[in-house]
Write a protein that holds these residues in place. Structure first.
Motif, PDB file in Angstrom:
ATOM      1  N   THR A 182       0.816  -1.220   0.000  1.00 20.56           N
ATOM      2  CA  THR A 182       0.000   0.000   0.000  1.00 20.56           C
ATOM      3  C   THR A 182       0.849   1.270   0.000  1.00 20.56           C
ATOM      4  OG1 THR A 182      -1.888  -1.101   1.041  1.00 20.56           O
ATOM      5  CG2 THR A 182      -1.764   1.290   1.251  1.00 20.56           C
ATOM      6  N   PRO A 183       1.895   1.393   0.851  1.00 22.84           N
ATOM      7  CA  PRO A 183       2.718   2.617   0.783  1.00 22.84           C
ATOM      8  C   PRO A 183       3.368   2.826  -0.574  1.00 22.84           C
ATOM      9  CG  PRO A 183       3.136   1.433   2.826  1.00 22.84           C
ATOM     10  CD  PRO A 183       2.304   0.535   1.970  1.00 22.84           C
ATOM     11  N   ALA A 184       3.775   1.760  -1.237  1.00 20.03           N
ATOM     12  CA  ALA A 184       4.387   1.899  -2.567  1.00 20.03           C
ATOM     13  C   ALA A 184       3.363   2.363  -3.589  1.00 20.03           C
ATOM     14  CB  ALA A 184       5.008   0.577  -3.000  1.00 20.03           C
ATOM     15  N   LEU A 185       2.132   1.850  -3.516  1.00 18.32           N
ATOM     16  CA  LEU A 185       1.086   2.296  -4.433  1.00 18.32           C
ATOM     17  C   LEU A 185       0.741   3.761  -4.204  1.00 18.32           C
ATOM     18  CD1 LEU A 185      -1.297  -0.803  -4.375  1.00 18.32           C
ATOM     19  CD2 LEU A 185       0.110  -0.039  -6.289  1.00 18.32           C
ATOM     20  N   GLU A 186       0.755   4.187  -2.955  1.00 17.68           N
ATOM     21  CA  GLU A 186       0.485   5.591  -2.664  1.00 17.68           C
ATOM     22  C   GLU A 186       1.609   6.494  -3.153  1.00 17.68           C
ATOM     23  OE1 GLU A 186      -0.096   5.480   1.519  1.00 17.68           O
ATOM     24  OE2 GLU A 186      -2.260   5.121   1.371  1.00 17.68           O
ATOM     25  N   GLY A 187       2.810   5.923  -3.347  1.00 16.24           N
ATOM     26  CA  GLY A 187       3.936   6.713  -3.830  1.00 16.24           C
ATOM     27  C   GLY A 187       3.942   6.939  -5.325  1.00 16.24           C
ATOM     28  N   LEU A 188       3.068   6.250  -6.059  1.00 18.21           N
ATOM     29  CA  LEU A 188       2.986   6.478  -7.502  1.00 18.21           C
ATOM     30  C   LEU A 188       2.449   7.889  -7.767  1.00 18.21           C
ATOM     31  CD1 LEU A 188       1.530   3.082  -8.787  1.00 18.21           C
ATOM     32  CD2 LEU A 188       3.879   3.907  -8.996  1.00 18.21           C
ATOM     33  N   ARG A 189       3.136   8.631  -8.604  1.00 16.50           N
ATOM     34  CA  ARG A 189       2.738   9.997  -8.896  1.00 16.50           C
ATOM     35  C   ARG A 189       1.537  10.015  -9.847  1.00 16.50           C
ATOM     36  NH1 ARG A 189       6.102   9.748  -5.488  1.00 16.50           N
ATOM     37  NH2 ARG A 189       8.030  10.967  -5.322  1.00 16.50           N
ATOM     38  N   SER A 190       0.577  10.858  -9.533  1.00  9.74           N
ATOM     39  CA  SER A 190      -0.616  10.957 -10.383  1.00  9.74           C
ATOM     40  C   SER A 190      -0.282  11.513 -11.763  1.00  9.74           C
ATOM     41  CB  SER A 190      -1.671  11.833  -9.701  1.00  9.74           C
ATOM     42  OG  SER A 190      -1.155  13.129  -9.445  1.00  9.74           O
ATOM     43  N   HIS A 191       0.740  12.396 -11.830  1.00 10.74           N
ATOM     44  CA  HIS A 191       1.076  12.972 -13.138  1.00 10.74           C
ATOM     45  C   HIS A 191       1.733  11.956 -14.057  1.00 10.74           C
ATOM     46  CE1 HIS A 191       4.616  13.861 -10.520  1.00 10.74           C
ATOM     47  NE2 HIS A 191       5.288  13.458 -11.584  1.00 10.74           N
ATOM     48  N   TRP A 192       2.233  10.832 -13.505  1.00 13.05           N
ATOM     49  CA  TRP A 192       2.753   9.786 -14.376  1.00 13.05           C
ATOM     50  C   TRP A 192       1.618   9.181 -15.201  1.00 13.05           C
ATOM     51  CZ3 TRP A 192       6.151   6.850 -10.241  1.00 13.05           C
ATOM     52  CH2 TRP A 192       7.245   7.658  -9.909  1.00 13.05           C
ATOM     53  N   ARG A 193       0.501   8.902 -14.540  1.00 14.01           N
ATOM     54  CA  ARG A 193      -0.650   8.346 -15.244  1.00 14.01           C
ATOM     55  C   ARG A 193      -1.199   9.363 -16.262  1.00 14.01           C
ATOM     56  NH1 ARG A 193      -4.628   4.418 -14.146  1.00 14.01           N
ATOM     57  NH2 ARG A 193      -3.671   3.954 -12.113  1.00 14.01           N
ATOM     58  N   GLU A 194      -1.246  10.635 -15.854  1.00 11.72           N
ATOM     59  CA  GLU A 194      -1.746  11.668 -16.761  1.00 11.72           C
ATOM     60  C   GLU A 194      -0.839  11.824 -17.974  1.00 11.72           C
ATOM     61  OE1 GLU A 194      -2.006  15.124 -14.374  1.00 11.72           O
ATOM     62  OE2 GLU A 194      -3.649  14.356 -13.107  1.00 11.72           O
ATOM     63  N   ALA A 195       0.478  11.767 -17.754  1.00 11.11           N
ATOM     64  CA  ALA A 195       1.405  11.874 -18.882  1.00 11.11           C
ATOM     65  C   ALA A 195       1.261  10.682 -19.820  1.00 11.11           C
ATOM     66  CB  ALA A 195       2.839  11.976 -18.366  1.00 11.11           C
ATOM     67  N   ALA A 196       1.090   9.495 -19.266  1.00 15.37           N
ATOM     68  CA  ALA A 196       0.901   8.311 -20.110  1.00 15.37           C
ATOM     69  C   ALA A 196      -0.397   8.405 -20.890  1.00 15.37           C
ATOM     70  CB  ALA A 196       0.909   7.052 -19.238  1.00 15.37           C
ATOM     71  N   ARG A 197      -1.444   8.907 -20.252  1.00 17.70           N
ATOM     72  CA  ARG A 197      -2.726   9.047 -20.944  1.00 17.70           C
ATOM     73  C   ARG A 197      -2.646  10.093 -22.052  1.00 17.70           C
ATOM     74  NH1 ARG A 197      -6.724  10.521 -16.748  1.00 17.70           N
ATOM     75  NH2 ARG A 197      -6.305   8.373 -16.052  1.00 17.70           N
ATOM     76  N   ASN A 198      -1.941  11.195 -21.788  1.00 18.53           N
ATOM     77  CA  ASN A 198      -1.804  12.232 -22.808  1.00 18.53           C
ATOM     78  C   ASN A 198      -1.013  11.761 -24.014  1.00 18.53           C
ATOM     79  OD1 ASN A 198      -3.239  14.037 -21.217  1.00 18.53           O
ATOM     80  ND2 ASN A 198      -1.387  14.882 -20.253  1.00 18.53           N
ATOM     81  N   ASN A 199      -0.151  10.777 -23.789  1.00 23.68           N
ATOM     82  CA  ASN A 199       0.636  10.227 -24.900  1.00 23.68           C
ATOM     83  C   ASN A 199      -0.049   9.042 -25.565  1.00 23.68           C
ATOM     84  OD1 ASN A 199       3.537  11.519 -25.101  1.00 23.68           O
ATOM     85  ND2 ASN A 199       3.032  11.428 -22.918  1.00 23.68           N
ATOM     86  N   GLY A 200      -1.318   8.824 -25.225  1.00 24.93           N
ATOM     87  CA  GLY A 200      -2.099   7.784 -25.890  1.00 24.93           C
ATOM     88  C   GLY A 200      -1.969   6.407 -25.305  1.00 24.93           C
ATOM     89  N   ALA A 201      -1.384   6.273 -24.116  1.00 25.39           N
ATOM     90  CA  ALA A 201      -1.215   4.962 -23.501  1.00 25.39           C
ATOM     91  C   ALA A 201      -2.517   4.508 -22.852  1.00 25.39           C
ATOM     92  CB  ALA A 201      -0.106   4.999 -22.462  1.00 25.39           C
ATOM     93  N   THR A 202      -2.827   3.231 -22.978  1.00 23.91           N
ATOM     94  CA  THR A 202      -3.984   2.663 -22.307  1.00 23.91           C
ATOM     95  C   THR A 202      -3.632   2.348 -20.852  1.00 23.91           C
ATOM     96  OG1 THR A 202      -3.377   0.409 -22.952  1.00 23.91           O
ATOM     97  CG2 THR A 202      -4.767   1.671 -24.482  1.00 23.91           C
ATOM     98  N   THR A 203      -4.639   1.942 -20.100  1.00 20.81           N
ATOM     99  CA  THR A 203      -4.395   1.590 -18.696  1.00 20.81           C
ATOM    100  C   THR A 203      -3.442   0.406 -18.590  1.00 20.81           C
ATOM    101  OG1 THR A 203      -6.604   2.388 -18.102  1.00 20.81           O
ATOM    102  CG2 THR A 203      -5.504   0.905 -16.549  1.00 20.81           C
ATOM    103  N   LEU A 204      -3.619  -0.579 -19.469  1.00 16.65           N
ATOM    104  CA  LEU A 204      -2.731  -1.740 -19.458  1.00 16.65           C
ATOM    105  C   LEU A 204      -1.296  -1.342 -19.793  1.00 16.65           C
ATOM    106  CD1 LEU A 204      -2.378  -4.784 -19.206  1.00 16.65           C
ATOM    107  CD2 LEU A 204      -2.991  -5.005 -21.629  1.00 16.65           C
ATOM    108  N   GLN A 205      -1.128  -0.458 -20.769  1.00 15.14           N
ATOM    109  CA  GLN A 205       0.216  -0.006 -21.130  1.00 15.14           C
ATOM    110  C   GLN A 205       0.856   0.818 -20.017  1.00 15.14           C
ATOM    111  OE1 GLN A 205      -0.802   2.017 -24.784  1.00 15.14           O
ATOM    112  NE2 GLN A 205      -0.064   0.316 -26.070  1.00 15.14           N
ATOM    113  N   TYR A 206       0.042   1.611 -19.324  1.00 15.44           N
ATOM    114  CA  TYR A 206       0.577   2.376 -18.187  1.00 15.44           C
ATOM    115  C   TYR A 206       1.116   1.438 -17.107  1.00 15.44           C
ATOM    116  CZ  TYR A 206       0.371   4.711 -13.658  1.00 15.44           C
ATOM    117  OH  TYR A 206       0.669   5.157 -12.394  1.00 15.44           O
TER     118      TYR A 206
END
Length: 298
Positions: A182-206
């Motif tokens: 759980t602490p490691a999952l909370e350490g994932l940055r939200s902007h990483w997911r946003e950057a991947a989404r903006n570059n056309g990455a799917t959830t699986l690819q992220y």
């Protein structure tokens, strides 16, 4: 030119640093002494006994590798491999299920649900031993409540088997994985997911290219912890399966109590040394990856 002389009463910088560090070492000294007494002395006794052989006729002792050789042959080797297999399989299943549950908790918008799951995980992760074995025997044993009502015995269900023991171990390994990851999952940055989404990455690819590579050291650390917990478990397996499932902890107990052969106490110490070596090998693979995870999640 003449070299500059230090002013009267001036204290060198190195001396000042040593004085600042001295109280820190003194504060840690009681912990070091306790660690040496609580862990160092038993470890030395185990190493000494593992290499000590006592003659049955004269009672004289000598150092030899015969105990270690015995611990790696026959039923002892079968038990060691059985423990490694049981621990690896249960740890892998618990890691996958625990990661999924922890991700659902972290992304949940209900704070009460998150706190309830984490609190329950803290309790269940420490619930084991004979009470856990009794609970499963009463529920899923040959005469258990669910076994009779669902007719599980007619479909080949057997709690007192390898896979039955894995299900029991998952009861406390999955909550332990939730607390670990759980602490490691909370350490994932939200902007990483946003950057991947903006570059056309799917959830699986992220998850494949961003999240899992970052979480890989923490996941391996959780696997190490789960493997160690399952590898060292004794009371639950002893109360449930006895000798029907070969495990190294049960072999150590039998050797110490003389249930197999009299005078096999040192073989039990050799088996303990084998367990330490297996745990040390797993930790040696984990520590370099943990440093990488700390750098990413800092």
């Amino acid at each position: 030119m003449t070299a500059a002389l230090p002013k009267a009463g001036a204290v060198p910088v190195a001396s000042m640093k040593r004085r600042r560090r001295a109280p820190g070492w003194l504060a840690v000294l009681p912990l070091l002494v306790f660690t040496a007494l609580a862990f160092g002395l038993p470890a030395l006794a185990m190493f000494n006994g593992a290499f000590t052989v006592k003659a049955q006729t004269t009672g004289a002792t000598s150092y030899s590798l015969s105990n270690l050789t015995t611990s790696l042959h026959g039923a002892y080797l079968t038990a060691l491999l059985g423990s490694v297999k049981l621990s690896a399989v249960s740890a892998a299943i618990a890691a996958v299920l625990g990661l999924s549950l922890a991700q659902a908790v972290v992304t949940s918008r209900f704070r009460a649900l998150r706190e309830a799951v984490l609190t329950a995980s803290g309790v269940l992760a420490n619930f084991g031993g004979v009470p856990l074995a009794f609970a499963f025997v009463a529920t899923l044993g040959n005469s258990g409540v669910l076994t009779r009502h669902l007719g599980l015995a007619e479909h080949g269900w057997d709690l007192y088997s390898f896979w039955g023991l894995i299900i029991v171990y998952l009861y406390f390994l999955i909550p332990l994985m939730v607390l670990t990851i759980t602490p490691a999952l909370e350490g994932l940055r939200s902007h990483w997911r946003e950057a991947a989404r903006n570059n056309g990455a799917t959830t699986l690819q992220y998850w494949r290219h961003v999240a899992l590579p970052v979480l890989a050291p923490s996941l391996l650390g959780g696997l190490v912890l789960l493997f160690g917990s399952a590898f060292a478990a004794y009371a639950t397996a002893a109360a449930m399966v006895g000798s029907s499932v070969p495990l190294v902890t049960l072999q150590i107990a039998d050797a110490i109590s003389g249930n197999v052969l009299v005078g096999q106490e040192n073989v039990a110490l050799a088996l303990s040394l084998d367990m330490v070596l297996v745990a040390g090998l797993v930790m040696a693979m984990y520590l370099p990856l943990q440093r990488r995870s700390a750098r990413w999640l800092a």
